[in-house]
Write a protein that holds these residues in place. Structure first.
Motif, PDB file in Angstrom:
ATOM      1  N   MET A 275      76.218 -85.355  -0.889  1.00 51.74           N
ATOM      2  CA  MET A 275      74.891 -84.866  -0.491  1.00 51.74           C
ATOM      3  C   MET A 275      74.069 -85.957   0.184  1.00 51.74           C
ATOM      4  N   ILE A 276      73.138 -85.530   1.037  1.00 47.31           N
ATOM      5  CA  ILE A 276      72.075 -86.440   1.463  1.00 47.31           C
ATOM      6  C   ILE A 276      70.748 -85.810   1.062  1.00 47.31           C
TER       7      ILE A 276
ATOM      8  N   LEU B 181      74.649 -89.560  -1.532  1.00 43.48           N
ATOM      9  CA  LEU B 181      75.361 -89.735  -2.806  1.00 43.48           C
ATOM     10  C   LEU B 181      76.706 -89.024  -2.732  1.00 43.48           C
ATOM     11  N   VAL B 182      77.729 -89.740  -3.152  1.00 48.18           N
ATOM     12  CA  VAL B 182      79.055 -89.128  -3.276  1.00 48.18           C
ATOM     13  C   VAL B 182      79.567 -89.419  -4.675  1.00 48.18           C
ATOM     14  N   ILE B 183      79.949 -88.413  -5.436  1.00 46.61           N
ATOM     15  CA  ILE B 183      80.550 -88.592  -6.765  1.00 46.61           C
ATOM     16  C   ILE B 183      81.845 -87.785  -6.807  1.00 46.61           C
ATOM     17  N   ASP B 184      82.916 -88.461  -7.152  1.00 45.54           N
ATOM     18  CA  ASP B 184      84.203 -87.758  -7.292  1.00 45.54           C
ATOM     19  C   ASP B 184      85.132 -88.676  -8.073  1.00 45.54           C
ATOM     20  N   LYS B 185      86.347 -88.217  -8.320  1.00 47.21           N
ATOM     21  CA  LYS B 185      87.325 -89.101  -8.954  1.00 47.21           C
ATOM     22  C   LYS B 185      87.845 -90.085  -7.908  1.00 47.21           C
TER      23      LYS B 185
ATOM     24  N   GLU C 299      76.111 -81.987   2.048  1.00 44.66           N
ATOM     25  CA  GLU C 299      75.063 -80.973   2.096  1.00 44.66           C
ATOM     26  C   GLU C 299      73.700 -81.658   2.012  1.00 44.66           C
ATOM     27  N   VAL C 300      72.686 -81.013   2.585  1.00 45.17           N
ATOM     28  CA  VAL C 300      71.335 -81.564   2.601  1.00 45.17           C
ATOM     29  C   VAL C 300      70.553 -80.954   1.436  1.00 45.17           C
TER      30      VAL C 300
END
Ligand SMILES: [Zn+2]
Length: 339
Positions: free
Chosen positions: A188-189, A214-218, A127-128
Protein backbone atom coordinates in the motif's frame (compact mmCIF):
# COMPACT_ATOMS: atom_id res chain seq x y z
CA UNK A 1 -50.62 68.06 -73.26
CA UNK A 2 -47.37 66.39 -74.27
CA UNK A 3 -45.32 69.31 -73.00
CA UNK A 4 -47.19 69.18 -69.71
CA UNK A 5 -46.45 65.48 -69.34
CA UNK A 6 -42.79 65.93 -70.26
CA UNK A 7 -42.46 68.66 -67.64
CA UNK A 8 -44.13 66.52 -64.95
CA UNK A 9 -41.81 63.64 -65.83
CA UNK A 10 -38.65 65.77 -65.82
CA UNK A 11 -39.63 67.41 -62.50
CA UNK A 12 -40.32 64.04 -60.92
CA UNK A 13 -37.03 62.55 -62.10
CA UNK A 14 -35.09 65.57 -60.86
CA UNK A 15 -36.67 65.30 -57.43
CA UNK A 16 -35.98 61.58 -57.33
CA UNK A 17 -32.38 62.26 -58.30
CA UNK A 18 -32.06 64.71 -55.39
CA UNK A 19 -33.64 62.46 -52.73
CA UNK A 20 -31.44 61.05 -50.03
CA UNK A 21 -34.06 59.25 -47.95
CA UNK A 22 -36.76 56.65 -48.44
CA UNK A 23 -39.38 59.00 -46.90
CA UNK A 24 -38.66 61.60 -49.57
CA UNK A 25 -39.17 59.00 -52.31
CA UNK A 26 -42.53 58.15 -50.79
CA UNK A 27 -43.50 61.81 -50.78
CA UNK A 28 -42.57 62.04 -54.45
CA UNK A 29 -44.62 58.94 -55.25
CA UNK A 30 -47.66 60.48 -53.55
CA UNK A 31 -47.10 63.87 -55.20
CA UNK A 32 -46.93 62.46 -58.75
CA UNK A 33 -48.60 59.07 -58.84
CA UNK A 34 -51.01 59.31 -55.87
CA UNK A 35 -54.80 59.76 -56.09
CA UNK A 36 -54.35 63.50 -56.01
CA UNK A 37 -51.00 63.43 -57.76
CA UNK A 38 -50.03 65.35 -60.85
CA UNK A 39 -50.22 62.48 -63.31
CA UNK A 40 -53.60 61.45 -61.96
CA UNK A 41 -54.88 64.96 -62.47
CA UNK A 42 -53.73 64.79 -66.07
CA UNK A 43 -55.78 61.62 -66.49
CA UNK A 44 -58.72 63.42 -64.94
CA UNK A 45 -58.41 66.15 -67.58
CA UNK A 46 -58.72 63.54 -70.35
CA UNK A 47 -62.30 64.55 -70.82
CA UNK A 48 -61.02 67.75 -72.46
CA UNK A 49 -59.02 65.71 -74.98
CA UNK A 50 -60.65 64.91 -78.31
CA UNK A 51 -61.72 61.24 -78.33
CA UNK A 52 -59.37 60.26 -81.20
CA UNK A 53 -56.44 61.67 -79.26
CA UNK A 54 -57.27 59.92 -76.00
CA UNK A 55 -55.49 56.57 -76.63
CA UNK A 56 -52.31 58.40 -77.57
CA UNK A 57 -52.47 60.68 -74.52
CA UNK A 58 -53.36 57.72 -72.31
CA UNK A 59 -50.31 55.90 -73.64
CA UNK A 60 -48.11 58.94 -72.89
CA UNK A 61 -49.47 59.16 -69.34
CA UNK A 62 -48.83 55.47 -68.83
CA UNK A 63 -45.31 55.75 -70.22
CA UNK A 64 -44.58 58.70 -67.94
CA UNK A 65 -46.00 56.75 -64.96
CA UNK A 66 -43.88 53.70 -65.85
CA UNK A 67 -40.71 55.77 -66.16
CA UNK A 68 -41.30 57.55 -62.84
CA UNK A 69 -42.18 54.26 -61.08
CA UNK A 70 -39.11 52.59 -62.50
CA UNK A 71 -36.88 55.41 -61.39
CA UNK A 72 -38.50 55.44 -57.94
CA UNK A 73 -37.83 51.70 -57.55
CA UNK A 74 -34.23 52.13 -58.69
CA UNK A 75 -33.68 55.01 -56.27
CA UNK A 76 -35.28 53.02 -53.45
CA UNK A 77 -33.05 50.03 -54.12
CA UNK A 78 -29.95 52.18 -54.30
CA UNK A 79 -30.83 53.96 -51.03
CA UNK A 80 -31.47 50.62 -49.30
CA UNK A 81 -28.13 49.33 -50.56
CA UNK A 82 -26.37 52.43 -49.29
CA UNK A 83 -28.07 52.09 -45.89
CA UNK A 84 -27.01 48.45 -45.69
CA UNK A 85 -23.42 49.31 -46.53
CA UNK A 86 -23.33 51.98 -43.85
CA UNK A 87 -24.82 49.59 -41.32
CA UNK A 88 -22.18 47.00 -42.25
CA UNK A 89 -19.49 49.62 -41.76
CA UNK A 90 -20.87 50.51 -38.32
CA UNK A 91 -21.21 46.91 -37.22
CA UNK A 92 -18.02 45.63 -38.76
CA UNK A 93 -16.22 42.93 -36.74
CA UNK A 94 -12.57 43.66 -36.14
CA UNK A 95 -10.98 40.23 -36.40
CA UNK A 96 -7.68 41.62 -35.14
CA UNK A 97 -9.15 42.41 -31.70
CA UNK A 98 -8.06 39.95 -28.97
CA UNK A 99 -10.73 37.33 -28.32
CA UNK A 100 -12.29 36.78 -24.90
CA UNK A 101 -10.35 33.88 -23.41
CA UNK A 102 -11.98 31.01 -21.67
CA UNK A 103 -9.87 30.37 -18.60
CA UNK A 104 -9.60 26.67 -17.95
CA UNK A 105 -7.79 25.61 -14.78
CA UNK A 106 -5.51 22.63 -14.35
CA UNK A 107 -4.13 20.46 -11.59
CA UNK A 108 -1.87 21.97 -8.91
CA UNK A 109 1.79 20.89 -9.17
CA UNK A 110 1.33 18.95 -5.90
CA UNK A 111 -1.56 17.03 -7.44
CA UNK A 112 0.37 16.38 -10.65
CA UNK A 113 3.30 15.01 -8.60
CA UNK A 114 0.97 12.90 -6.42
CA UNK A 115 -0.75 11.39 -9.45
CA UNK A 116 2.64 10.57 -10.95
CA UNK A 117 3.80 8.78 -7.77
CA UNK A 118 0.47 6.95 -7.43
CA UNK A 119 0.68 5.85 -11.07
CA UNK A 120 4.13 4.35 -10.48
CA UNK A 121 3.16 2.39 -7.36
CA UNK A 122 -0.26 1.29 -8.58
CA UNK A 123 1.64 -0.04 -11.60
CA UNK A 124 3.71 -2.16 -9.18
CA UNK A 125 0.54 -3.57 -7.61
CA UNK A 126 0.15 -1.20 -4.64
CA UNK A 127 -3.18 0.06 -3.43
CA UNK A 128 -3.76 3.67 -2.34
CA UNK A 129 -5.12 3.97 1.23
CA UNK A 130 -6.14 7.16 3.04
CA UNK A 131 -6.78 7.84 6.72
CA UNK A 132 -7.79 10.57 9.18
CA UNK A 133 -5.76 13.78 9.52
CA UNK A 134 -6.84 14.13 13.16
CA UNK A 135 -5.34 11.08 14.79
CA UNK A 136 -4.87 9.37 18.14
CA UNK A 137 -1.46 9.83 19.72
CA UNK A 138 -1.56 6.04 19.99
CA UNK A 139 -1.49 5.63 16.18
CA UNK A 140 0.68 8.62 15.35
CA UNK A 141 3.40 7.77 17.88
CA UNK A 142 2.99 4.85 20.31
CA UNK A 143 2.27 2.08 17.83
CA UNK A 144 5.12 3.34 15.66
CA UNK A 145 7.59 2.61 18.41
CA UNK A 146 7.68 6.22 19.62
CA UNK A 147 6.60 6.02 23.29
CA UNK A 148 5.96 9.11 25.41
CA UNK A 149 9.20 10.98 26.18
CA UNK A 150 10.96 9.44 23.15
CA UNK A 151 13.30 12.09 21.64
CA UNK A 152 11.83 11.45 18.14
CA UNK A 153 8.70 13.24 19.36
CA UNK A 154 10.68 16.50 19.35
CA UNK A 155 11.48 16.16 15.62
CA UNK A 156 7.84 15.52 14.89
CA UNK A 157 6.27 18.02 17.24
CA UNK A 158 2.77 18.67 16.02
CA UNK A 159 -0.52 20.31 17.06
CA UNK A 160 -2.40 18.81 19.96
CA UNK A 161 -6.19 18.62 20.18
CA UNK A 162 -5.79 17.18 23.69
CA UNK A 163 -3.41 14.77 25.45
CA UNK A 164 -4.42 11.83 23.32
CA UNK A 165 -5.45 13.39 19.99
CA UNK A 166 -3.11 15.18 17.57
CA UNK A 167 -2.96 16.43 14.00
CA UNK A 168 -0.97 13.56 12.46
CA UNK A 169 2.71 14.35 11.94
CA UNK A 170 3.10 11.61 9.32
CA UNK A 171 0.86 9.30 7.29
CA UNK A 172 2.32 6.23 9.10
CA UNK A 173 -0.80 5.85 11.29
CA UNK A 174 -2.62 4.79 8.09
CA UNK A 175 -0.11 1.93 7.86
CA UNK A 176 -0.80 0.93 11.45
CA UNK A 177 -4.56 0.98 10.84
CA UNK A 178 -4.09 -1.19 7.73
CA UNK A 179 -1.83 -3.68 9.55
CA UNK A 180 -4.34 -3.95 12.41
CA UNK A 181 -7.02 -5.11 9.99
CA UNK A 182 -4.90 -8.26 9.71
CA UNK A 183 -5.29 -8.79 5.96
CA UNK A 184 -1.89 -9.96 4.71
CA UNK A 185 0.07 -9.52 2.58
CA UNK A 186 0.02 -5.70 2.39
CA UNK A 187 1.21 -3.56 -0.49
CA UNK A 188 0.00 0.00 0.00
CA UNK A 189 0.86 3.66 -0.27
CA UNK A 190 -0.69 6.27 2.04
CA UNK A 191 -0.67 9.79 0.63
CA UNK A 192 -2.02 12.72 2.60
CA UNK A 193 -1.69 15.96 4.50
CA UNK A 194 0.46 16.00 7.63
CA UNK A 195 1.28 18.64 10.23
CA UNK A 196 4.32 19.81 12.19
CA UNK A 197 4.77 22.81 14.45
CA UNK A 198 7.36 24.24 12.05
CA UNK A 199 7.91 27.86 11.15
CA UNK A 200 7.26 28.68 7.49
CA UNK A 201 10.42 29.04 5.39
CA UNK A 202 11.62 27.97 1.93
CA UNK A 203 11.69 24.27 2.89
CA UNK A 204 9.31 24.04 5.88
CA UNK A 205 5.61 24.47 6.41
CA UNK A 206 3.30 23.59 9.33
CA UNK A 207 1.21 21.67 6.82
CA UNK A 208 2.58 19.58 3.99
CA UNK A 209 2.05 16.20 2.31
CA UNK A 210 3.65 12.80 2.58
CA UNK A 211 3.40 9.62 0.59
CA UNK A 212 4.33 6.59 2.64
CA UNK A 213 4.58 3.05 1.40
CA UNK A 214 4.34 -0.28 3.21
CA UNK A 215 4.90 -3.84 2.11
CA UNK A 216 4.35 -6.78 4.52
CA UNK A 217 4.68 -10.38 3.41
CA UNK A 218 6.69 -13.51 4.11
CA UNK A 219 10.37 -13.32 3.18
CA UNK A 220 10.47 -9.60 2.41
CA UNK A 221 14.09 -8.44 2.61
CA UNK A 222 16.10 -5.26 2.23
CA UNK A 223 16.79 -6.36 -1.36
CA UNK A 224 13.07 -5.99 -2.12
CA UNK A 225 13.16 -2.49 -0.64
CA UNK A 226 16.20 -1.52 -2.73
CA UNK A 227 14.74 -2.93 -5.93
CA UNK A 228 11.41 -1.21 -5.37
CA UNK A 229 12.88 2.22 -4.66
CA UNK A 230 15.41 1.92 -7.52
CA UNK A 231 12.50 1.23 -9.87
CA UNK A 232 10.52 4.13 -8.40
CA UNK A 233 13.47 6.53 -8.88
CA UNK A 234 13.93 5.45 -12.50
CA UNK A 235 10.24 5.90 -13.27
CA UNK A 236 10.15 9.31 -11.62
CA UNK A 237 13.47 10.86 -12.66
CA UNK A 238 14.50 8.89 -15.76
CA UNK A 239 15.93 5.44 -16.63
CA UNK A 240 19.56 6.46 -15.96
CA UNK A 241 18.84 7.34 -12.32
CA UNK A 242 20.86 5.49 -9.67
CA UNK A 243 20.02 5.22 -5.96
CA UNK A 244 22.25 5.31 -2.90
CA UNK A 245 21.26 4.08 0.56
CA UNK A 246 22.83 5.86 3.55
CA UNK A 247 22.40 4.32 7.04
CA UNK A 248 20.03 6.38 9.16
CA UNK A 249 17.82 6.02 12.22
CA UNK A 250 14.04 5.96 12.44
CA UNK A 251 12.23 4.55 15.48
CA UNK A 252 9.79 2.51 13.38
CA UNK A 253 12.28 0.78 11.05
CA UNK A 254 15.41 -1.28 11.63
CA UNK A 255 17.70 -1.09 9.75
CA UNK A 256 16.84 2.34 8.39
CA UNK A 257 18.27 4.34 5.51
CA UNK A 258 18.00 7.60 3.69
CA UNK A 259 17.91 7.36 -0.07
CA UNK A 260 19.67 9.66 -2.52
CA UNK A 261 19.19 9.64 -6.30
CA UNK A 262 21.71 10.74 -8.89
CA UNK A 263 21.10 14.35 -9.85
CA UNK A 264 18.77 14.37 -12.86
CA UNK A 265 20.26 17.70 -13.96
CA UNK A 266 23.90 16.69 -14.27
CA UNK A 267 23.60 12.90 -14.17
CA UNK A 268 25.81 12.73 -11.09
CA UNK A 269 28.83 14.78 -12.15
CA UNK A 270 27.92 17.66 -9.83
CA UNK A 271 26.16 20.94 -10.57
CA UNK A 272 24.56 23.94 -8.91
CA UNK A 273 21.27 22.06 -8.55
CA UNK A 274 22.78 19.22 -6.46
CA UNK A 275 25.23 21.60 -4.77
CA UNK A 276 28.13 19.85 -6.51
CA UNK A 277 27.57 16.43 -4.89
CA UNK A 278 25.88 14.71 -7.84
CA UNK A 279 23.26 13.30 -5.43
CA UNK A 280 19.87 14.49 -4.24
CA UNK A 281 18.19 13.20 -1.09
CA UNK A 282 14.61 12.13 -1.71
CA UNK A 283 13.28 9.82 1.00
CA UNK A 284 13.65 7.76 4.16
CA UNK A 285 13.02 4.03 4.44
CA UNK A 286 13.81 0.82 6.28
CA UNK A 287 12.65 -2.63 7.34
CA UNK A 288 9.58 -2.42 9.57
CA UNK A 289 10.66 -2.68 13.22
CA UNK A 290 9.57 -5.97 14.85
CA UNK A 291 8.02 -3.95 17.69
CA UNK A 292 5.79 -2.14 15.20
CA UNK A 293 4.69 -5.43 13.62
CA UNK A 294 4.02 -6.95 17.04
CA UNK A 295 1.98 -3.94 18.23
CA UNK A 296 -0.24 -4.31 15.16
CA UNK A 297 -0.75 -8.01 15.77
CA UNK A 298 1.64 -9.35 13.14
CA UNK A 299 4.14 -12.06 14.07
CA UNK A 300 7.64 -10.73 13.19
CA UNK A 301 8.98 -14.29 13.07
CA UNK A 302 6.63 -15.15 10.25
CA UNK A 303 6.27 -11.83 8.43
CA UNK A 304 8.61 -9.03 7.54
CA UNK A 305 8.26 -5.86 5.55
CA UNK A 306 9.62 -2.53 4.50
CA UNK A 307 8.34 1.02 4.65
CA UNK A 308 9.32 4.31 3.07
CA UNK A 309 8.17 7.89 3.19
CA UNK A 310 8.64 10.73 0.74
CA UNK A 311 7.57 14.35 0.95
CA UNK A 312 5.18 15.18 -1.86
CA UNK A 313 6.33 18.81 -1.94
CA UNK A 314 9.93 17.62 -2.17
CA UNK A 315 9.05 15.65 -5.31
CA UNK A 316 7.16 18.61 -6.80
CA UNK A 317 10.03 21.02 -6.00
CA UNK A 318 12.58 18.67 -7.57
CA UNK A 319 10.51 17.72 -10.57
CA UNK A 320 9.66 21.31 -11.48
CA UNK A 321 12.89 22.89 -10.17
CA UNK A 322 11.03 25.17 -7.77
CA UNK A 323 13.33 26.68 -5.14
CA UNK A 324 10.77 27.78 -2.55
CA UNK A 325 8.07 25.55 -1.04
CA UNK A 326 5.95 28.59 -0.13
CA UNK A 327 5.18 29.13 -3.84
CA UNK A 328 3.16 25.90 -3.77
CA UNK A 329 0.72 27.37 -1.24
CA UNK A 330 0.40 31.02 -2.20
CA UNK A 331 -2.08 30.39 -5.03
CA UNK A 332 -0.39 32.96 -7.23
CA UNK A 333 -1.93 32.33 -10.65
CA UNK A 334 1.20 33.62 -12.41
CA UNK A 335 3.19 30.84 -10.72
CA UNK A 336 0.62 28.06 -11.05
CA UNK A 337 0.05 28.73 -14.77
CA UNK A 338 3.55 27.47 -15.53
CA UNK A 339 2.76 23.80 -14.95
ZN1 LIG B 1 23.66 17.97 -10.33
Amino acid sequence: MKDQLDKIREDALKQIEASDALEKLNEIRVAYLGKKGELTSVLKSMKDVPPEERPKVGQMVNDARAIIENRLEEAKASLAKKAREEQMKREVIDVTLPAKRNNVGHSHPNTIALEEVERIFVGMGYEVVEGPEVEYDLYNFEKLNIPKNHPARDEQDTFYINDSIVLRSQTSPVQVRTMEQGKLPIRMIAPGRVFRSDEVDATHSPSFHQIEGLVIDKNITFADLKGTLAEFAKELFGPETKVKFRPHHFPFTEPSAEVDVTCFKCGGSGCRFCKGSGWIEILGCGMVHPNVLRMSGIDPDEYSGFAFGVGLERIALLKYEIDDMRLLYENDIRFLRQF
